[in-house]
Design a protein around this motif. Sequence first.
Motif, short mmCIF file in Angstrom:
data_model
loop_
_atom_site.label_atom_id
_atom_site.label_comp_id
_atom_site.label_asym_id
_atom_site.label_seq_id
_atom_site.Cartn_x
_atom_site.Cartn_y
_atom_site.Cartn_z
N ASN A 23 -3.49 14.88 7.60
CA ASN A 23 -3.73 14.66 9.03
C ASN A 23 -2.55 15.27 9.79
OD1 ASN A 23 -4.28 13.79 11.59
ND2 ASN A 23 -4.02 11.60 11.13
N LYS A 25 -2.23 15.72 12.87
CA LYS A 25 -2.06 15.12 14.22
C LYS A 25 -1.82 16.23 15.24
CE LYS A 25 -0.46 11.04 11.88
NZ LYS A 25 0.11 9.72 11.97
N HIS A 107 -9.00 6.75 13.76
CA HIS A 107 -7.57 6.70 13.43
C HIS A 107 -6.87 5.69 14.34
CE1 HIS A 107 -3.39 7.80 12.89
NE2 HIS A 107 -3.77 8.27 11.72
N GLU A 177 -5.51 2.37 6.39
CA GLU A 177 -4.18 2.75 6.85
C GLU A 177 -3.55 1.60 7.64
OE1 GLU A 177 -3.87 7.34 7.19
OE2 GLU A 177 -4.74 6.60 9.04
N ALA A 181 2.49 0.92 8.56
CA ALA A 181 2.99 1.88 7.55
C ALA A 181 2.87 3.33 8.02
CB ALA A 181 2.21 1.70 6.24
N ILE A 182 2.23 3.54 9.16
CA ILE A 182 1.99 4.92 9.59
C ILE A 182 3.21 5.50 10.29
CG2 ILE A 182 0.62 6.39 11.13
CD1 ILE A 182 -1.77 4.62 10.53
N GLY A 183 3.74 6.56 9.72
CA GLY A 183 4.86 7.27 10.33
C GLY A 183 6.16 6.48 10.35
N GLY A 222 -0.50 5.96 5.11
CA GLY A 222 0.65 5.27 5.71
C GLY A 222 1.89 5.59 4.92
N SER A 223 2.64 6.63 5.40
CA SER A 223 3.89 7.04 4.76
C SER A 223 3.72 7.41 3.28
CB SER A 223 4.97 5.95 4.93
OG SER A 223 5.28 5.80 6.31
N GLY A 244 -0.10 11.94 6.66
CA GLY A 244 0.29 12.50 7.95
C GLY A 244 1.46 13.45 7.79
N GLY A 245 2.67 12.94 8.07
CA GLY A 245 3.87 13.78 8.08
C GLY A 245 4.03 14.69 6.87
P1 PGA Z 1 1.93 9.22 7.88
O1 PGA Z 1 0.53 9.21 8.69
O2 PGA Z 1 1.63 9.73 6.49
O3 PGA Z 1 2.82 10.15 8.65
O4 PGA Z 1 2.42 7.81 7.85
C1 PGA Z 1 -0.66 8.83 8.07
C2 PGA Z 1 -1.80 8.92 9.05
O5 PGA Z 1 -1.61 8.64 10.23
O6 PGA Z 1 -2.94 9.27 8.67
#
Ligand code: PGA
Length: 261
Positions: A23, A25, A107, A177, A181-183, A222-223, A244-245
């Motif tokens: 993702n 983003k 999301h 997610e 844990a996201i970002g 999530g990370s 994500g990242g």
């Molecule tokens: P992240 O994002 O891997 O940067 O935590 C995951 C997502 O938002 O799908």
Amino acid sequence: MLSCLCADNQASKMPRRFFVGGNWKMNGDKASIDGICEFLKQGPLDKNVDVVVGVPAVYLEYVKARLPEDVQCAAQNCYKEPKGAFTGEISPAMLKDIGVEWVILGHSERRNIFGESDELIAEKCCHALDNGMKVILCIGEMLEDREAGKTEEVVVRQLTACAKKIKEWANVVVAYEPVWAIGTGKTATPAQAQEVHAQIRNWMKEKISPDVADATRILYGGSVSADNCRELAKQHDVDGSLVGGASLKPDFVKIVNANVK
Ligand code: PGA
């Protein structure tokens, strides 16, 4: 009759194909996208994994023309109507017109920053699926939900809204997610992820059907990183990840290749 039952049982026991979504983003420009396409081309990517990258809409065609053929593109959103006076929106029909088959919906950033409700997300999922798209449906609890012991209640509420509208689950991949844990660099532990994934699968078994529960991929997001992806992937009900990242970096190749089942 008996042979019929056996065939059904076997079909439902088919292993779920590992799935890794990226993702991106609202990140990237043509120069950095060229770099991502290059490391994806270099791979090598495990052929037994479905790989789909979620690209900003404006770059979808640019990316499609540069990705290796075994990597697919997803939009990060689409609307619930085929066309009309909806300034700024894109429809599944438009995505299909440019050859994009996947879309990420629900999301947590759409839910929490842009105020999308469970109901709207369900309508979008339904419209996208009815128009032949494949959907990565994201669900997950906020930190305060988890601390209040409401994780299962929240994911079930989010899923129930969709289940009221979705007629056919074959083209749905669920991404669990946890928002905390996201970002953040705070991954759910493999045990925490497995616990919620099992709850989701159980809910599907009871409320949709055992076959759908068996066949539907449930990703963790999530990370996710090159360091933690393998432990997560070992969990029985974790069928891959939504990244994500780390999907912007060459480490993404390691995450794709973390199919340890
Ligand atoms: P992240 O994002 O891997 O940067 O935590 C995951 C997502 O938002 O799908």
